[in-house]
Design a protein around this motif. Structure first.
Motif, PDB file in Angstrom:
ATOM      1  N   VAL A 185       0.749  -1.259  -0.022  1.00  0.00           N
ATOM      2  CA  VAL A 185       0.060  -0.014  -0.130  1.00  0.00           C
ATOM      3  C   VAL A 185       0.844   1.318   0.145  1.00  0.00           C
ATOM      4  CG1 VAL A 185      -1.529   1.544   1.220  1.00  0.00           C
ATOM      5  CG2 VAL A 185      -1.845  -1.341   0.928  1.00  0.00           C
ATOM      6  N   ALA A 186       1.865   1.109   0.818  1.00  0.00           N
ATOM      7  CA  ALA A 186       2.728   2.559   0.875  1.00  0.00           C
ATOM      8  C   ALA A 186       3.515   2.666  -0.345  1.00  0.00           C
ATOM      9  CB  ALA A 186       3.962   2.342   1.997  1.00  0.00           C
ATOM     10  N   GLU A 187       3.876   1.631  -1.010  1.00  0.00           N
ATOM     11  CA  GLU A 187       4.486   1.787  -2.325  1.00  0.00           C
ATOM     12  C   GLU A 187       3.611   2.252  -3.581  1.00  0.00           C
ATOM     13  OE1 GLU A 187       7.761   2.190  -2.940  1.00  0.00           O
ATOM     14  OE2 GLU A 187       8.370   1.624  -1.221  1.00  0.00           O
ATOM     15  N   ALA A 188       2.468   1.872  -3.543  1.00  0.00           N
ATOM     16  CA  ALA A 188       1.368   2.311  -4.528  1.00  0.00           C
ATOM     17  C   ALA A 188       1.138   3.887  -4.206  1.00  0.00           C
ATOM     18  CB  ALA A 188       0.015   1.401  -4.236  1.00  0.00           C
ATOM     19  N   ILE A 189       1.039   4.341  -2.902  1.00  0.00           N
ATOM     20  CA  ILE A 189       0.650   5.467  -2.640  1.00  0.00           C
ATOM     21  C   ILE A 189       1.851   6.479  -3.121  1.00  0.00           C
ATOM     22  CG2 ILE A 189       0.456   7.267  -0.861  1.00  0.00           C
ATOM     23  CD1 ILE A 189      -0.885   5.003   0.904  1.00  0.00           C
ATOM     24  N   ARG A 190       2.927   6.037  -2.777  1.00  0.00           N
ATOM     25  CA  ARG A 190       4.345   6.696  -3.183  1.00  0.00           C
ATOM     26  C   ARG A 190       4.555   6.728  -4.709  1.00  0.00           C
ATOM     27  NH1 ARG A 190       7.945   3.900  -0.236  1.00  0.00           N
ATOM     28  NH2 ARG A 190       7.117   5.070   1.556  1.00  0.00           N
ATOM     29  N   ALA A 191       4.002   5.810  -5.593  1.00  0.00           N
ATOM     30  CA  ALA A 191       4.140   5.734  -7.030  1.00  0.00           C
ATOM     31  C   ALA A 191       3.221   6.439  -7.494  1.00  0.00           C
ATOM     32  CB  ALA A 191       4.285   4.478  -7.470  1.00  0.00           C
ATOM     33  N   ALA A 226       4.968   3.833  11.457  1.00  0.00           N
ATOM     34  CA  ALA A 226       5.171   3.545  10.060  1.00  0.00           C
ATOM     35  C   ALA A 226       3.460   3.680   9.749  1.00  0.00           C
ATOM     36  CB  ALA A 226       5.594   2.145   9.905  1.00  0.00           C
ATOM     37  N   ALA A 227       2.465   3.362  10.319  1.00  0.00           N
ATOM     38  CA  ALA A 227       1.232   3.588   9.991  1.00  0.00           C
ATOM     39  C   ALA A 227       0.745   4.794   9.896  1.00  0.00           C
ATOM     40  CB  ALA A 227       0.363   2.994  11.071  1.00  0.00           C
ATOM     41  N   ASN A 228       1.337   5.858  10.785  1.00  0.00           N
ATOM     42  CA  ASN A 228       0.930   7.133  10.548  1.00  0.00           C
ATOM     43  C   ASN A 228       1.575   7.750   9.394  1.00  0.00           C
ATOM     44  OD1 ASN A 228      -0.540   7.339  13.067  1.00  0.00           O
ATOM     45  ND2 ASN A 228       1.233   7.896  14.300  1.00  0.00           N
ATOM     46  N   LYS A 229       2.701   7.123   8.979  1.00  0.00           N
ATOM     47  CA  LYS A 229       3.441   7.973   7.784  1.00  0.00           C
ATOM     48  C   LYS A 229       2.639   7.313   6.582  1.00  0.00           C
ATOM     49  CE  LYS A 229       6.999   9.146   5.250  1.00  0.00           C
ATOM     50  NZ  LYS A 229       6.490   8.888   3.864  1.00  0.00           N
ATOM     51  N   ILE A 230       2.171   6.181   6.415  1.00  0.00           N
ATOM     52  CA  ILE A 230       1.191   5.938   5.295  1.00  0.00           C
ATOM     53  C   ILE A 230      -0.104   6.701   5.155  1.00  0.00           C
ATOM     54  CG2 ILE A 230       0.018   3.993   4.141  1.00  0.00           C
ATOM     55  CD1 ILE A 230       1.978   1.931   5.682  1.00  0.00           C
ATOM     56  N   LYS A 285      -3.354  10.892   2.826  1.00  0.00           N
ATOM     57  CA  LYS A 285      -4.087  12.378   3.015  1.00  0.00           C
ATOM     58  C   LYS A 285      -3.208  13.370   2.081  1.00  0.00           C
ATOM     59  CE  LYS A 285      -5.758  11.685   7.718  1.00  0.00           C
ATOM     60  NZ  LYS A 285      -5.438  12.055   9.107  1.00  0.00           N
ATOM     61  N   SER A 286      -2.031  13.385   1.921  1.00  0.00           N
ATOM     62  CA  SER A 286      -1.425  14.340   1.210  1.00  0.00           C
ATOM     63  C   SER A 286      -1.673  14.293  -0.321  1.00  0.00           C
ATOM     64  CB  SER A 286       0.049  14.369   1.181  1.00  0.00           C
ATOM     65  OG  SER A 286       0.605  13.311   0.824  1.00  0.00           O
ATOM     66  N   ARG A 287      -2.101  13.243  -0.629  1.00  0.00           N
ATOM     67  CA  ARG A 287      -2.475  12.805  -2.061  1.00  0.00           C
ATOM     68  C   ARG A 287      -4.086  12.758  -2.262  1.00  0.00           C
ATOM     69  NH1 ARG A 287       2.508  11.034  -1.043  1.00  0.00           N
ATOM     70  NH2 ARG A 287       3.892  10.749  -2.826  1.00  0.00           N
ATOM     71  N   GLY A 288      -4.931  13.246  -1.221  1.00  0.00           N
ATOM     72  CA  GLY A 288      -6.346  13.367  -1.291  1.00  0.00           C
ATOM     73  C   GLY A 288      -7.067  11.948  -1.402  1.00  0.00           C
ATOM     74  N   ILE A 289      -6.353  10.762  -1.245  1.00  0.00           N
ATOM     75  CA  ILE A 289      -6.979   9.685  -1.259  1.00  0.00           C
ATOM     76  C   ILE A 289      -8.115   9.329  -0.027  1.00  0.00           C
ATOM     77  CG2 ILE A 289      -6.503   7.254  -0.893  1.00  0.00           C
ATOM     78  CD1 ILE A 289      -3.962   7.476  -1.972  1.00  0.00           C
ATOM     79  N   LYS A 290      -9.353   8.812  -0.406  1.00  0.00           N
ATOM     80  CA  LYS A 290     -10.216   8.741   0.778  1.00  0.00           C
ATOM     81  C   LYS A 290      -9.612   7.631   1.586  1.00  0.00           C
ATOM     82  CE  LYS A 290     -13.933  10.101  -2.484  1.00  0.00           C
ATOM     83  NZ  LYS A 290     -15.119   9.451  -3.102  1.00  0.00           N
ATOM     84  N   ILE A 291      -9.807   7.976   2.923  1.00  0.00           N
ATOM     85  CA  ILE A 291      -9.488   6.943   3.926  1.00  0.00           C
ATOM     86  C   ILE A 291     -10.643   6.634   4.783  1.00  0.00           C
ATOM     87  CG2 ILE A 291      -8.172   6.379   5.913  1.00  0.00           C
ATOM     88  CD1 ILE A 291      -6.046   8.553   4.821  1.00  0.00           C
ATOM     89  N   PHE A 292     -10.846   5.322   4.961  1.00  0.00           N
ATOM     90  CA  PHE A 292     -11.980   4.734   5.838  1.00  0.00           C
ATOM     91  C   PHE A 292     -11.223   3.860   6.895  1.00  0.00           C
ATOM     92  CE2 PHE A 292     -13.432   5.277   1.657  1.00  0.00           C
ATOM     93  CZ  PHE A 292     -14.623   6.162   1.729  1.00  0.00           C
ATOM     94  N   PHE A 293     -11.730   4.326   8.204  1.00  0.00           N
ATOM     95  CA  PHE A 293     -11.079   3.400   9.381  1.00  0.00           C
ATOM     96  C   PHE A 293     -12.122   2.685   9.978  1.00  0.00           C
ATOM     97  CE2 PHE A 293      -8.938   7.594   9.239  1.00  0.00           C
ATOM     98  CZ  PHE A 293      -7.699   7.246   9.653  1.00  0.00           C
ATOM     99  N   ARG A 294     -11.803   1.383   9.861  1.00  0.00           N
ATOM    100  CA  ARG A 294     -12.733   0.241  10.023  1.00  0.00           C
ATOM    101  C   ARG A 294     -11.939  -0.647  11.236  1.00  0.00           C
ATOM    102  NH1 ARG A 294     -15.491   3.126   7.493  1.00  0.00           N
ATOM    103  NH2 ARG A 294     -16.781   2.616   5.667  1.00  0.00           N
ATOM    104  N   GLN A 303      -2.308  -6.656   7.329  1.00  0.00           N
ATOM    105  CA  GLN A 303      -1.487  -5.676   8.390  1.00  0.00           C
ATOM    106  C   GLN A 303      -2.016  -4.431   8.763  1.00  0.00           C
ATOM    107  OE1 GLN A 303       1.992  -5.778   5.693  1.00  0.00           O
ATOM    108  NE2 GLN A 303       3.132  -7.068   7.475  1.00  0.00           N
ATOM    109  N   GLY A 304      -3.488  -4.071   8.534  1.00  0.00           N
ATOM    110  CA  GLY A 304      -4.051  -3.006   8.756  1.00  0.00           C
ATOM    111  C   GLY A 304      -4.239  -2.059   7.735  1.00  0.00           C
ATOM    112  N   PHE A 305      -3.894  -2.438   6.593  1.00  0.00           N
ATOM    113  CA  PHE A 305      -4.046  -1.599   5.437  1.00  0.00           C
ATOM    114  C   PHE A 305      -4.689  -2.495   4.296  1.00  0.00           C
ATOM    115  CE2 PHE A 305      -1.111   0.939   8.015  1.00  0.00           C
ATOM    116  CZ  PHE A 305      -1.742   2.035   7.837  1.00  0.00           C
ATOM    117  N   LEU A 306      -5.673  -1.903   3.453  1.00  0.00           N
ATOM    118  CA  LEU A 306      -6.187  -2.419   2.225  1.00  0.00           C
ATOM    119  C   LEU A 306      -6.645  -1.468   1.234  1.00  0.00           C
ATOM    120  CD1 LEU A 306      -8.185  -5.711   2.283  1.00  0.00           C
ATOM    121  CD2 LEU A 306      -8.741  -4.038   0.817  1.00  0.00           C
ATOM    122  N   ALA A 307      -6.199  -1.420   0.311  1.00  0.00           N
ATOM    123  CA  ALA A 307      -6.644  -0.492  -0.753  1.00  0.00           C
ATOM    124  C   ALA A 307      -7.036  -1.048  -2.124  1.00  0.00           C
ATOM    125  CB  ALA A 307      -5.164   0.311  -1.257  1.00  0.00           C
TER     126      ALA A 307
END
Length: 243
Positions: A9-15, A32-36, A41-50, A65-69
């Motif tokens: 997920v982190a690399e997909a965002i970064r790329a 690490a989670a906060n960085k992702i 957020k900086s890229r305007g991606i919609k985030i849903f906390f579940r 690992q707590g992240f699914l995109a």
């Protein structure tokens, strides 16, 4: 397509991949989670906390690992794109061609090898080969976001195209000359065979040569991704040594 796991997920965002929805497990507060989350957020991606249970239900591999995109389907490059990538970097082309790799874990590992070794791209056939899917992206540990993958109709035609560009093409197979005695510097492509039959006979005949990895045990062959790693990093070692 869904991708899961922190690295993927982190690399997909970064790329800059198009992410339609990012699910994040509630309560994650480590650095690490906060960085992702901040990058998303900086890229305007919609985030849903579940809750974790909600991610478990949507996770195919149960290792999110707590992240699914959710991202748009993987966009393949062309062989010309890969060669242009090398030209833009002012580097001799370095390409990996896969002849019938069907295991997504192998493809994911090979993409990781390609990214780490600085290959300009990976070529896979349209038929009788695994495509870039969620498992491949997960196993690649983020490399799939950075490596160009071209899907071609015929691997042999791709070999002809590379040879027309003065790129030496070698098949990696057990009946070839020793990898360590072969000049693999400069513009080079390696053909890695599939899990069952290796590099096909007609494909080997198309190549400029066949290289083998010397074996010292009782087993006479390597996993496709391991073989890709050996030849790719031997090429890089040779170039560094002679720089």
């Amino acid at each position: 397509m869904k991708i899961e796991g922190r690295n993927a997920v982190a690399e997909a965002i970064r790329a800059g991949k198009t992410i339609d929805r990012l699910l994040v497990q509630k309560g994650l507060k480590d650095v690490a989670a906060n960085k992702i989350i901040d990058d998303a957020k900086s890229r305007g991606i919609k985030i849903f906390f579940r809750d974790k249970e909600a991610l478990d239900r949507e996770s195919a591999q149960k290792r999110h690992q707590g992240f699914l995109a959710e991202i748009t389907d993987y966009v393949y490059a062309t062989l010309d794109d890969i060669l242009q990538n090398a030209a833009q970097k002012n580097e001799p082309p370095f390409v990996l061609l896969l002849d019938g790799v069907e295991d997504p874990h192998n493809l994911g590992s090979i993409l990781r090898v390609a990214e780490c070794a600085g290959a300009h791209g990976v070529v896979i056939p349209r038929h009788r080969s695994v495509s870039v899917n969620e498992t491949v992206i997960k196993v690649s540990a983020g490399a799939a976001a950075h490596v160009s993958v071209a899907k071609v109709t015929n691997i042999n035609d791709a070999i002809d195209q590379l040879k027309a560009q003065n790129i030496w093409v070698y098949a990696a197979d057990m009946d070839g000359a020793s990898l360590y005695d072969t000049d693999i510097k400069g513009a080079v492509a390696f053909v890695i065979g599939g899990e069952g039959q290796g590099v096909k006979r007609l494909t080997k005949q198309k190549c400029d040569g066949v290289v083998s990895i010397p074996m010292f045990g009782k087993v006479n062959s390597l996993n496709a991704s391991v073989a890709a790693g050996v030849v790719a990093f031997e090429k890089r070692r040779r170039e560094t040594q002679n720089a």
